[in-house]
Design a protein around this motif. Structure first.
Motif, PDB file in Angstrom:
ATOM      1  N   SER A 116      14.624  12.071   4.385  1.00 58.44           N
ATOM      2  CA  SER A 116      14.911  13.195   3.496  1.00 58.44           C
ATOM      3  C   SER A 116      16.295  13.011   2.882  1.00 58.44           C
ATOM      4  CB  SER A 116      14.871  14.513   4.284  1.00 58.44           C
ATOM      5  OG  SER A 116      15.452  15.572   3.548  1.00 58.44           O
ATOM      6  N   TRP A 117      16.362  13.021   1.540  1.00 53.87           N
ATOM      7  CA  TRP A 117      17.648  12.923   0.846  1.00 53.87           C
ATOM      8  C   TRP A 117      18.576  14.051   1.270  1.00 53.87           C
ATOM      9  CZ3 TRP A 117      20.722  10.042  -2.245  1.00 53.87           C
ATOM     10  CH2 TRP A 117      21.736  10.700  -2.959  1.00 53.87           C
ATOM     11  N   SER A 118      18.086  15.296   1.254  1.00 50.81           N
ATOM     12  CA  SER A 118      18.943  16.451   1.547  1.00 50.81           C
ATOM     13  C   SER A 118      19.506  16.392   2.952  1.00 50.81           C
ATOM     14  CB  SER A 118      18.148  17.751   1.349  1.00 50.81           C
ATOM     15  OG  SER A 118      17.749  17.906   0.007  1.00 50.81           O
ATOM     16  N   SER A 119      18.658  16.108   3.939  1.00 55.65           N
ATOM     17  CA  SER A 119      19.149  16.093   5.314  1.00 55.65           C
ATOM     18  C   SER A 119      20.098  14.932   5.553  1.00 55.65           C
ATOM     19  CB  SER A 119      17.970  16.028   6.292  1.00 55.65           C
ATOM     20  OG  SER A 119      17.246  14.834   6.143  1.00 55.65           O
ATOM     21  N   THR A 120      19.858  13.796   4.903  1.00 57.09           N
ATOM     22  CA  THR A 120      20.745  12.642   5.062  1.00 57.09           C
ATOM     23  C   THR A 120      22.116  12.927   4.475  1.00 57.09           C
ATOM     24  OG1 THR A 120      18.861  11.128   4.981  1.00 57.09           O
ATOM     25  CG2 THR A 120      21.033  10.191   4.576  1.00 57.09           C
ATOM     26  N   VAL A 121      22.148  13.564   3.304  1.00 61.58           N
ATOM     27  CA  VAL A 121      23.425  13.892   2.668  1.00 61.58           C
ATOM     28  C   VAL A 121      24.179  14.932   3.486  1.00 61.58           C
ATOM     29  CG1 VAL A 121      24.482  14.944   0.624  1.00 61.58           C
ATOM     30  CG2 VAL A 121      22.656  13.250   0.357  1.00 61.58           C
ATOM     31  N   ARG A 122      23.484  15.932   3.974  1.00 65.97           N
ATOM     32  CA  ARG A 122      24.142  16.954   4.808  1.00 65.97           C
ATOM     33  C   ARG A 122      24.699  16.340   6.084  1.00 65.97           C
ATOM     34  NH1 ARG A 122      19.448  20.142   3.578  1.00 65.97           N
ATOM     35  NH2 ARG A 122      19.913  21.636   1.920  1.00 65.97           N
ATOM     36  N   ALA A 123      23.930  15.433   6.685  1.00 59.93           N
ATOM     37  CA  ALA A 123      24.388  14.788   7.919  1.00 59.93           C
ATOM     38  C   ALA A 123      25.660  13.977   7.694  1.00 59.93           C
ATOM     39  CB  ALA A 123      23.286  13.884   8.486  1.00 59.93           C
ATOM     40  N   ALA A 124      25.859  13.525   6.439  1.00 61.87           N
ATOM     41  CA  ALA A 124      27.061  12.755   6.102  1.00 61.87           C
ATOM     42  C   ALA A 124      28.233  13.659   5.747  1.00 61.87           C
ATOM     43  CB  ALA A 124      26.765  11.811   4.945  1.00 61.87           C
ATOM     44  N   GLY A 125      28.017  14.978   5.777  1.00 59.83           N
ATOM     45  CA  GLY A 125      29.102  15.918   5.529  1.00 59.83           C
ATOM     46  C   GLY A 125      29.284  16.319   4.077  1.00 59.83           C
ATOM     47  N   SER A 126      28.295  16.051   3.231  1.00 57.92           N
ATOM     48  CA  SER A 126      28.383  16.427   1.825  1.00 57.92           C
ATOM     49  C   SER A 126      27.322  17.468   1.488  1.00 57.92           C
ATOM     50  CB  SER A 126      28.218  15.206   0.919  1.00 57.92           C
ATOM     51  OG  SER A 126      29.383  14.407   0.958  1.00 57.92           O
ATOM     52  N   VAL A 127      27.443  18.023   0.287  1.00 57.25           N
ATOM     53  CA  VAL A 127      26.528  19.075  -0.154  1.00 57.25           C
ATOM     54  C   VAL A 127      25.525  18.493  -1.147  1.00 57.25           C
ATOM     55  CG1 VAL A 127      26.332  21.306  -1.312  1.00 57.25           C
ATOM     56  CG2 VAL A 127      28.312  20.830   0.161  1.00 57.25           C
TER      57      VAL A 127
END
Length: 240
Positions: free
Chosen positions: A81-92
């Motif tokens: 998932s793009w969204s969950s991967t980006v959130r896990a990296a600390g970004s919005v």
């Protein structure tokens, strides 16, 4: 232009950029030249040095912004998932749907999804952002039989992974992935607000249902290299 001068300017600006939130707009070349009492050539060289270090992102027609290059981790034990991967990296994350059209899947796409040539599917075309700046653009192909109501669902839920869970009763996982550095075409550069010829990631993935092995979707995603570092985690070294 003395080489040491533009490097001194770049060092000063680098420290300032590191102290502001990602997505903060940075002064332009004219302002930098005036501030440091140098010509536009020196100011431009300093900004190019920051871009080379991946400390800033230049958005075509929109200026220069403080960058936060995050890891996009591809792993068999992480949700695709793009969204969950980006959130896990600390970004919005934020995603905009360009289109969701039903059509006969191209032969190469149908083959990746184990479908007959010309089988019906949806091409979901989306543009994605990290911290408000363009980061990704591409197509997601979903067989019609997997999600016949995708056009309606995507209006209410931005995550294709969540739609597959809720409406296809699936647990998406990666079946295969490949990534390569390519050169941005005119079309890709337009969608990513970068310059034609810039290096960009091309990530192609096939996702399946973890329980049944049923192939769910095929994704072709172009990603700005100054926004994302693509990381593969395989075998025993995978993160939990």
């Amino acid at each position: 232009m003395a080489e040491t001068r533009y490097r001194e300017i770049a060092e000063t600006l680098a420290a300032e950029v590191a102290a502001v939130p990602p997505g903060t707009k940075i002064a332009g070349e004219h302002e930098i030249a005036a501030r440091f009492g140098v010509g536009r050539a020196a100011a431009r060289a300093a900004m190019q040095e920051l871009a080379r270090r991946l400390l800033v992102r230049r958005v075509r027609g929109g200026g220069t912004y403080a960058a936060k290059r995050i890891d996009y981790v591809i792993s068999s034990n992480r949700t695709p998932s793009w969204s969950s991967t980006v959130r896990a990296a600390g970004s919005v994350p934020h995603t905009v749907v360009r289109s969701c059209d039903a059509m006969a899947m191209p032969a190469a796409v149908a083959e990746r999804l184990g479908a007959a040539e010309g089988a019906a599917g949806f091409r979901l075309r989306r543009r994605s952002f990290t911290d408000g700046l363009p980061a990704s653009w591409g197509d997601e192909w979903v067989p019609l039989a997997v999600l016949p109501d995708l056009p309606t669902a995507i209006r209410h839920e931005g995550s294709l992974t969540e739609i597959l869970r809720q409406m296809a009763n699936a647990s998406p996982e990666r079946a295969s992935s490949r990534a390569s550095i390519e050169i941005a075409s005119d079309e890709v550069a337009t969608e990513l607000d970068c310059t034609t010829g810039d290096p960009v990631w091309l990530v192609e993935s096939v996702n399946r249902d973890a329980a049944t092995g049923r192939l769910l979707c095929f994704t072709q995603r172009w990603i700005r290299a100054d926004a994302i570092r693509v990381v593969f985690e395989l075998g025993a070294a995978e993160a939990g």
